[in-house]
Design an enzyme around this catalytic site. Structure first.
Site, PDB file in Angstrom:
ATOM      1  N   ASN A   7       0.931  -0.866   0.181  1.00 45.71           N
ATOM      2  CA  ASN A   7       0.273  -0.378  -0.158  1.00 45.71           C
ATOM      3  C   ASN A   7       1.125   1.104   0.035  1.00 45.71           C
ATOM      4  OD1 ASN A   7      -1.524   2.121   1.043  1.00 45.71           O
ATOM      5  ND2 ASN A   7      -2.950   1.251   1.543  1.00 45.71           N
ATOM      6  N   GLU A  34      -4.322   1.902  -3.038  1.00 48.70           N
ATOM      7  CA  GLU A  34      -4.063   3.263  -2.292  1.00 48.70           C
ATOM      8  C   GLU A  34      -3.424   3.742  -3.511  1.00 48.70           C
ATOM      9  OE1 GLU A  34      -4.227   4.481   2.463  1.00 48.70           O
ATOM     10  OE2 GLU A  34      -5.629   5.500   1.244  1.00 48.70           O
ATOM     11  N   ASP A 146      -3.821  -4.708   0.820  1.00 50.10           N
ATOM     12  CA  ASP A 146      -4.278  -3.988   2.133  1.00 50.10           C
ATOM     13  C   ASP A 146      -5.858  -4.618   2.942  1.00 50.10           C
ATOM     14  OD1 ASP A 146      -4.997  -2.601   4.296  1.00 50.10           O
ATOM     15  OD2 ASP A 146      -4.465  -0.270   3.654  1.00 50.10           O
ATOM     16  N   ASN A 148      -6.696  -4.191   5.338  1.00 53.49           N
ATOM     17  CA  ASN A 148      -7.371  -3.477   6.824  1.00 53.49           C
ATOM     18  C   ASN A 148      -7.659  -4.601   7.956  1.00 53.49           C
ATOM     19  OD1 ASN A 148      -7.215  -0.345   6.780  1.00 53.49           O
ATOM     20  ND2 ASN A 148      -7.786  -0.322   4.983  1.00 53.49           N
ATOM     21  N   ASP A 217      -1.338  -6.083   6.125  1.00 50.95           N
ATOM     22  CA  ASP A 217      -0.926  -6.525   4.538  1.00 50.95           C
ATOM     23  C   ASP A 217      -0.893  -7.951   4.726  1.00 50.95           C
ATOM     24  OD1 ASP A 217      -1.283  -3.291   3.034  1.00 50.95           O
ATOM     25  OD2 ASP A 217      -0.099  -3.113   5.984  1.00 50.95           O
ATOM     26  N   ASP A 246       3.125   4.094   5.001  1.00 50.74           N
ATOM     27  CA  ASP A 246       2.739   3.978   6.040  1.00 50.74           C
ATOM     28  C   ASP A 246       2.427   3.118   6.450  1.00 50.74           C
ATOM     29  OD1 ASP A 246       0.037   4.244   4.601  1.00 50.74           O
ATOM     30  OD2 ASP A 246      -0.932   5.260   6.480  1.00 50.74           O
ATOM     31  N   HIS A 247       2.696   2.438   4.592  1.00 46.33           N
ATOM     32  CA  HIS A 247       2.521   0.204   5.002  1.00 46.33           C
ATOM     33  C   HIS A 247       4.064   0.252   4.512  1.00 46.33           C
ATOM     34  CE1 HIS A 247      -1.948  -0.177   5.106  1.00 46.33           C
ATOM     35  NE2 HIS A 247      -1.191   1.156   4.984  1.00 46.33           N
TER      36      HIS A 247
END
Length: 263
Positions: A7, A34, A146, A148, A217, A246-247
DNA sequence: ATGGTTGCTTAGCAA
């Protein structure tokens, strides 16, 4: 075959990192989520020059998924392909070297009980239906992305605190487990048992330096690929330095035993 | 119960 998922949280902002990462890791396939870009905005030329074909399902501002591959991407399919009129670009799949690869960006879900939360749970149910209708658990298939959702307590820095949130709520975990029950295995857990291995850390509150993260992930594989998982790693180095996503990327190494047909 | 940060789009939303 080296298969990865990442991501990137805006492919245009992350382009310099993406190109460096492709050069350093040389994956055969990379699933992206994303993108925050339309197909027109996606840096297709730069990625081609790096040696990758691109299958794209972009969207303005939010979401957007892609598959990059060294080699041909065949039978590309965009979206969940059901009756619901869904404008959010969260799924793309293609066949690469005889493997069906899916890049999924599961809805975050906002707050538990909200409209977004229900969309998330419904989306996971729709993903299960998509697998049932389009594919078979006995074909070589990798569902990457991802999600989530952290599957287990060992995937969460503080399970008690996080289980009231959308990322580790029992209902979200059950919805993800139902997707996996179609015939998928969490490839990372074939290679690692320990707790404290995460793929996402909030930008805020110094979450990364404190390793307050979650493993959300994943690469899920069917039985034919499960047999040839050699290694799985999370590249937490990629989370460091200036302007990281952030991933962190997750990388799975497969031998090609699935391609061997008995005589 | 907020706040903290980042990105897209331009003050507010999404994560």
């Amino acid at each position: 075959m080296k298969l990865a998922t990442w991501n990137v949280n805006s492919v245009r902002t992350r382009l310099p990192r993406l190109l460096r990462w492709l050069d350093a890791w040389q994956p055969d396939v990379l699933c992206l989520q994303e993108l925050k870009a339309t197909n027109e905005n996606f840096p297709t030329e730069a990625v081609r020059e790096a040696g990758y074909q691109v299958a794209l399902h972009g969207q303005k501002t939010y979401n957007g998924v892609a598959i990059l591959a060294r080699g041909k991407l065949e039978d590309v399919r965009c979206g969940l392909q059901d009756d619901s009129d869904d404008a959010q670009a969260r799924l793309i799949s293609a066949r690469v070297r005889g493997v069906r690869v899916l890049s999924a960006y599961v809805p975050n879900g906002g707050q538990v009980g909200s409209e977004k939360w229900h969309y998330k749970l419904t989306w996971l149910q729709r993903l299960r239906r998509h697998l049932e209708r389009g594919f078979r658990p006995d074909e070589p298939l990798a569902l990457c992305g991802d999600f989530n959702v952290a599957p287990q307590a060992r995937d969460v820095c503080d399970p008690t605190a996080w289980e009231t949130t959308v990322l580790f709520h029992p209902e979200a975990r059950a919805a993800l487990a139902h997707v996996a029950d179609w015939g998928l295995t969490d490839a990372f857990r074939l290679c690692h048992d320990e707790a404290g291995l995460y793929s996402w850390w909030d930008y805020r509150m110094l979450a990364f330096p404190k390793n307050q993260g979650l493993r959300i992930d994943h690469v899920f594989v069917t039985a034919p690929l499960e047999r040839c998982c050699d290694a799985a790693v999370i590249d937490r180095e990629e989370r460091k330095g200036k302007q990281p996503s952030d991933h962190a990327p997750v990388v799975l190494t497969l031998n090609d035993a699935h391609a061997v047909r008995p005589a």
